[in-house]
Design a protein around this motif. Structure first.
Motif, PDB file in Angstrom:
ATOM      1  N   PRO A   1     -13.489  -5.706  56.603  1.00  0.00           N
ATOM      2  CA  PRO A   1     -13.603  -4.249  56.431  1.00  0.00           C
ATOM      3  C   PRO A   1     -15.059  -3.829  56.245  1.00  0.00           C
ATOM      4  O   PRO A   1     -15.866  -4.587  55.709  1.00  0.00           O
ATOM      5  CB  PRO A   1     -12.820  -3.980  55.144  1.00  0.00           C
ATOM      6  CG  PRO A   1     -12.016  -5.204  54.874  1.00  0.00           C
ATOM      7  CD  PRO A   1     -12.743  -6.343  55.507  1.00  0.00           C
ATOM      8  N   SER A   2     -15.365  -2.620  56.685  1.00  0.00           N
ATOM      9  CA  SER A   2     -16.701  -2.081  56.420  1.00  0.00           C
ATOM     10  C   SER A   2     -16.635  -1.340  55.075  1.00  0.00           C
ATOM     11  O   SER A   2     -15.543  -0.949  54.644  1.00  0.00           O
ATOM     12  CB  SER A   2     -17.097  -1.103  57.525  1.00  0.00           C
ATOM     13  OG  SER A   2     -16.241   0.022  57.472  1.00  0.00           O
ATOM     14  N   PRO A   3     -17.780  -1.141  54.420  1.00  0.00           N
ATOM     15  CA  PRO A   3     -17.754  -0.465  53.114  1.00  0.00           C
ATOM     16  C   PRO A   3     -17.060   0.891  53.158  1.00  0.00           C
ATOM     17  O   PRO A   3     -16.432   1.286  52.176  1.00  0.00           O
ATOM     18  CB  PRO A   3     -19.241  -0.313  52.772  1.00  0.00           C
ATOM     19  CG  PRO A   3     -19.907  -1.433  53.506  1.00  0.00           C
ATOM     20  CD  PRO A   3     -19.123  -1.614  54.779  1.00  0.00           C
ATOM     21  N   SER A   4     -17.132   1.607  54.298  1.00  0.00           N
ATOM     22  CA  SER A   4     -16.495   2.939  54.354  1.00  0.00           C
ATOM     23  C   SER A   4     -14.973   2.847  54.233  1.00  0.00           C
ATOM     24  O   SER A   4     -14.315   3.823  53.929  1.00  0.00           O
ATOM     25  CB  SER A   4     -16.840   3.646  55.669  1.00  0.00           C
ATOM     26  OG  SER A   4     -16.096   3.084  56.732  1.00  0.00           O
TER      27      SER A   4
ATOM     28  N   ILE B   1      -8.501  -3.289  49.979  1.00  0.00           N
ATOM     29  CA  ILE B   1      -8.517  -3.620  51.411  1.00  0.00           C
ATOM     30  C   ILE B   1      -9.215  -4.965  51.649  1.00  0.00           C
ATOM     31  O   ILE B   1      -8.869  -5.712  52.556  1.00  0.00           O
ATOM     32  CB  ILE B   1      -9.178  -2.483  52.227  1.00  0.00           C
ATOM     33  CG1 ILE B   1      -9.116  -2.817  53.719  1.00  0.00           C
ATOM     34  CG2 ILE B   1     -10.605  -2.225  51.789  1.00  0.00           C
ATOM     35  CD1 ILE B   1      -9.274  -1.636  54.601  1.00  0.00           C
ATOM     36  N   TYR B   2     -10.166  -5.314  50.760  1.00  0.00           N
ATOM     37  CA  TYR B   2     -10.831  -6.622  50.894  1.00  0.00           C
ATOM     38  C   TYR B   2      -9.872  -7.761  50.524  1.00  0.00           C
ATOM     39  O   TYR B   2      -9.931  -8.837  51.101  1.00  0.00           O
ATOM     40  CB  TYR B   2     -12.099  -6.681  50.030  1.00  0.00           C
ATOM     41  CG  TYR B   2     -13.241  -5.894  50.631  1.00  0.00           C
ATOM     42  CD1 TYR B   2     -13.966  -6.379  51.716  1.00  0.00           C
ATOM     43  CD2 TYR B   2     -13.587  -4.646  50.131  1.00  0.00           C
ATOM     44  CE1 TYR B   2     -15.004  -5.653  52.286  1.00  0.00           C
ATOM     45  CE2 TYR B   2     -14.630  -3.911  50.695  1.00  0.00           C
ATOM     46  CZ  TYR B   2     -15.331  -4.419  51.762  1.00  0.00           C
ATOM     47  OH  TYR B   2     -16.360  -3.691  52.328  1.00  0.00           O
TER      48      TYR B   2
ATOM     49  N   ASN C   1     -14.804   9.317  64.533  1.00  0.00           N
ATOM     50  CA  ASN C   1     -15.828   8.787  65.460  1.00  0.00           C
ATOM     51  C   ASN C   1     -15.747   7.258  65.546  1.00  0.00           C
ATOM     52  O   ASN C   1     -16.759   6.567  65.472  1.00  0.00           O
ATOM     53  CB  ASN C   1     -17.243   9.163  64.999  1.00  0.00           C
ATOM     54  CG  ASN C   1     -17.365  10.647  64.724  1.00  0.00           C
ATOM     55  OD1 ASN C   1     -16.644  11.439  65.324  1.00  0.00           O
ATOM     56  ND2 ASN C   1     -18.245  11.027  63.831  1.00  0.00           N
ATOM     57  N   GLY C   2     -14.525   6.740  65.594  1.00  0.00           N
ATOM     58  CA  GLY C   2     -14.353   5.299  65.735  1.00  0.00           C
ATOM     59  C   GLY C   2     -14.555   4.515  64.446  1.00  0.00           C
ATOM     60  O   GLY C   2     -14.424   3.296  64.422  1.00  0.00           O
ATOM     61  N   LEU C   3     -14.873   5.208  63.361  1.00  0.00           N
ATOM     62  CA  LEU C   3     -15.089   4.532  62.074  1.00  0.00           C
ATOM     63  C   LEU C   3     -13.852   4.730  61.207  1.00  0.00           C
ATOM     64  O   LEU C   3     -13.388   5.854  61.034  1.00  0.00           O
ATOM     65  CB  LEU C   3     -16.310   5.165  61.396  1.00  0.00           C
ATOM     66  CG  LEU C   3     -16.776   4.558  60.082  1.00  0.00           C
ATOM     67  CD1 LEU C   3     -17.324   3.156  60.297  1.00  0.00           C
ATOM     68  CD2 LEU C   3     -17.854   5.445  59.459  1.00  0.00           C
ATOM     69  N   GLU C   4     -13.325   3.632  60.670  1.00  0.00           N
ATOM     70  CA  GLU C   4     -12.156   3.769  59.803  1.00  0.00           C
ATOM     71  C   GLU C   4     -12.597   4.091  58.379  1.00  0.00           C
ATOM     72  O   GLU C   4     -13.510   3.479  57.852  1.00  0.00           O
ATOM     73  CB  GLU C   4     -11.336   2.470  59.799  1.00  0.00           C
ATOM     74  CG  GLU C   4     -10.066   2.634  59.000  1.00  0.00           C
ATOM     75  CD  GLU C   4      -9.177   1.397  59.035  1.00  0.00           C
ATOM     76  OE1 GLU C   4      -8.959   0.829  57.956  1.00  0.00           O
ATOM     77  OE2 GLU C   4      -8.715   1.010  60.121  1.00  0.00           O
ATOM     78  N   VAL C   5     -11.972   5.090  57.788  1.00  0.00           N
ATOM     79  CA  VAL C   5     -12.307   5.521  56.428  1.00  0.00           C
ATOM     80  C   VAL C   5     -11.046   5.500  55.588  1.00  0.00           C
ATOM     81  O   VAL C   5      -9.959   5.816  56.091  1.00  0.00           O
ATOM     82  CB  VAL C   5     -12.838   6.978  56.424  1.00  0.00           C
ATOM     83  CG1 VAL C   5     -13.559   7.295  55.134  1.00  0.00           C
ATOM     84  CG2 VAL C   5     -13.762   7.236  57.595  1.00  0.00           C
ATOM     85  N   GLN C   6     -11.177   5.136  54.315  1.00  0.00           N
ATOM     86  CA  GLN C   6     -10.029   5.206  53.420  1.00  0.00           C
ATOM     87  C   GLN C   6     -10.423   5.942  52.148  1.00  0.00           C
ATOM     88  O   GLN C   6     -11.520   5.760  51.643  1.00  0.00           O
ATOM     89  CB  GLN C   6      -9.524   3.797  53.077  1.00  0.00           C
ATOM     90  CG  GLN C   6      -9.076   3.049  54.319  1.00  0.00           C
ATOM     91  CD  GLN C   6      -8.327   1.766  54.002  1.00  0.00           C
ATOM     92  OE1 GLN C   6      -7.890   1.545  52.880  1.00  0.00           O
ATOM     93  NE2 GLN C   6      -8.176   0.923  55.016  1.00  0.00           N
ATOM     94  N   ARG C   7      -9.516   6.796  51.665  1.00  0.00           N
ATOM     95  CA  ARG C   7      -9.780   7.545  50.439  1.00  0.00           C
ATOM     96  C   ARG C   7      -8.501   7.594  49.615  1.00  0.00           C
ATOM     97  O   ARG C   7      -7.396   7.603  50.158  1.00  0.00           O
ATOM     98  CB  ARG C   7     -10.173   8.996  50.759  1.00  0.00           C
ATOM     99  CG  ARG C   7     -11.524   9.152  51.411  1.00  0.00           C
ATOM    100  CD  ARG C   7     -12.682   9.057  50.423  1.00  0.00           C
ATOM    101  NE  ARG C   7     -13.962   9.216  51.100  1.00  0.00           N
ATOM    102  CZ  ARG C   7     -14.601   8.251  51.738  1.00  0.00           C
ATOM    103  NH1 ARG C   7     -14.087   7.037  51.806  1.00  0.00           N
ATOM    104  NH2 ARG C   7     -15.769   8.482  52.320  1.00  0.00           N
ATOM    105  N   ALA C   8      -8.685   7.690  48.296  1.00  0.00           N
ATOM    106  CA  ALA C   8      -7.539   7.742  47.387  1.00  0.00           C
ATOM    107  C   ALA C   8      -7.229   9.188  47.000  1.00  0.00           C
ATOM    108  O   ALA C   8      -8.147   9.975  46.752  1.00  0.00           O
ATOM    109  CB  ALA C   8      -7.858   6.933  46.137  1.00  0.00           C
TER     110      ALA C   8
END
Length: 311
Positions: free
Chosen positions: A19-22, A33-34, A116-123
């Protein structure tokens, strides 16, 4: 130079992506997610060692049975979109049949979006009661430059979005605390509402509640009718702190006596704590800067760290 064999190539294609930090929402989810990535990576390594791709089959699940799950994302339909203020929306999501999310109080769920192709996760914390049947509701603020906000702004009724959870939560027990002091900034109101409603729904629960909602202006206060209803209960008081209102004269008279202008500072914190009917246990939810300030003011007012819970 030896070229990679076709078989090696296949296995590399199946290797889970780190996973990326975002993608980490930073809310301390279990599993994060890690953690999920570590588990999938170990599974991939086992499968590769045995050269058995069937060992990976359970991995790619994206559940469609609409059961919320902490490990995998589940698809939910948006059944309504309501704009509350210029940048805040209330979204309602369908649950199959009469099922409910069965969240314990103040638990949050994690949204996945691709921008924009970047996966983001928020709570986010649902504001509907945990036992609401057939739906759940989430309050969301959209920020001009926010990545997730760009995704959320495109939502309309009928769209499908992916959630996983639940995580966290405040282990609330009826009558455990004499008084709860809830300090909420903006959408930090969300985790407070299910706890507050569980207290007003339970005739045996005699916990006093003082909710302090911090907003910029009167227009920015969310869910006014709901808050007004809750404030009618004998054990609930609600104060508003409006940082950008200069005078109370323009406010409806019913708000004037329980609203303060300016910021929630150390002096106002002491005033509010002194007005509590019992020694309060404090719940805090807002931006990290807000949470830090509140902790500092509480300490100055003599409230210990172990009498606070930060969402």
């Amino acid at each position: 130079l030896q070229t990679m064999s076709g078989n090696e190539h296949d296995w590399l294609a199946l290797k889970p992506q780190e996973p990326s930090p975002s993608q980490c929402c930073g809310s301390g989810c279990k599993p994060c997610i890690y953690d999920v990535y570590e588990k999938e990576l170990a599974q991939w390594e086992r499968a590769k060692a045995k050269q058995d791709k069937s060992l990976l089959m359970e991995k790619k699940e994206q559940s469609n049975n609409s059961e919320l799950n902490p490990d995998t994302f589940t698809a939910f339909n948006i059944s309504s979109v309501e704009q509350l203020t210029e940048d805040t929306y209330q979204y309602k999501f369908e649950l199959p049949g009469n099922s409910s999310l069965r969240l314990s109080l103040g638990q949050h769920i994690v949204l996945r979006g691709v921008v924009n192709g970047l996966e983001v996760q928020r709570a986010y914390t649902p504001i509907s009661r945990g036992n609401a049947e057939g739906y759940f509701e989430v309050l969301m603020k959209c920020y001009e430059a926010g990545l997730m906000s760009q995704y959320i702004k495109t939502w309309k009724k009928g769209d499908v979005v992916f959630w996983r959870g639940p995580f966290g939560g405040f282990p609330y027990q009826p009558n455990k605390h004499g008084e709860l002091l809830m300090l909420a900034s903006g959408t930090g109101l969300a985790p407070m509402l299910p706890i507050l409603q569980s207290i007003t729904d339970d005739e045996e629960d005699e916990t006093f509640v003082t909710l302090v909602g911090c907003f910029r202006t009167f227009d920015k206060i969310y869910l006014k009718p709901l808050l007004q209803d809750l404030a009618r209960y004998w054990n609930v008081r609600i104060f508003y702190v409006l940082s950008q209102e200069t005078s109370l004269e323009k406010l409806p008279w019913s708000y004037q006596e329980n609203t303060y202008t300016g910021r929630l500072n150390e002096d106002l914190m002491k005033t509010i704590i002194n007005s509590c009917r019992r020694r309060p246990f404090v719940l805090i939810c807002g931006s990290s800067a807000f949470n830090e300030d509140m902790r500092r003011y509480l300490k100055a007012a003599g409230i210990e760290e172990n009498s606070c819970f930060v969402f």
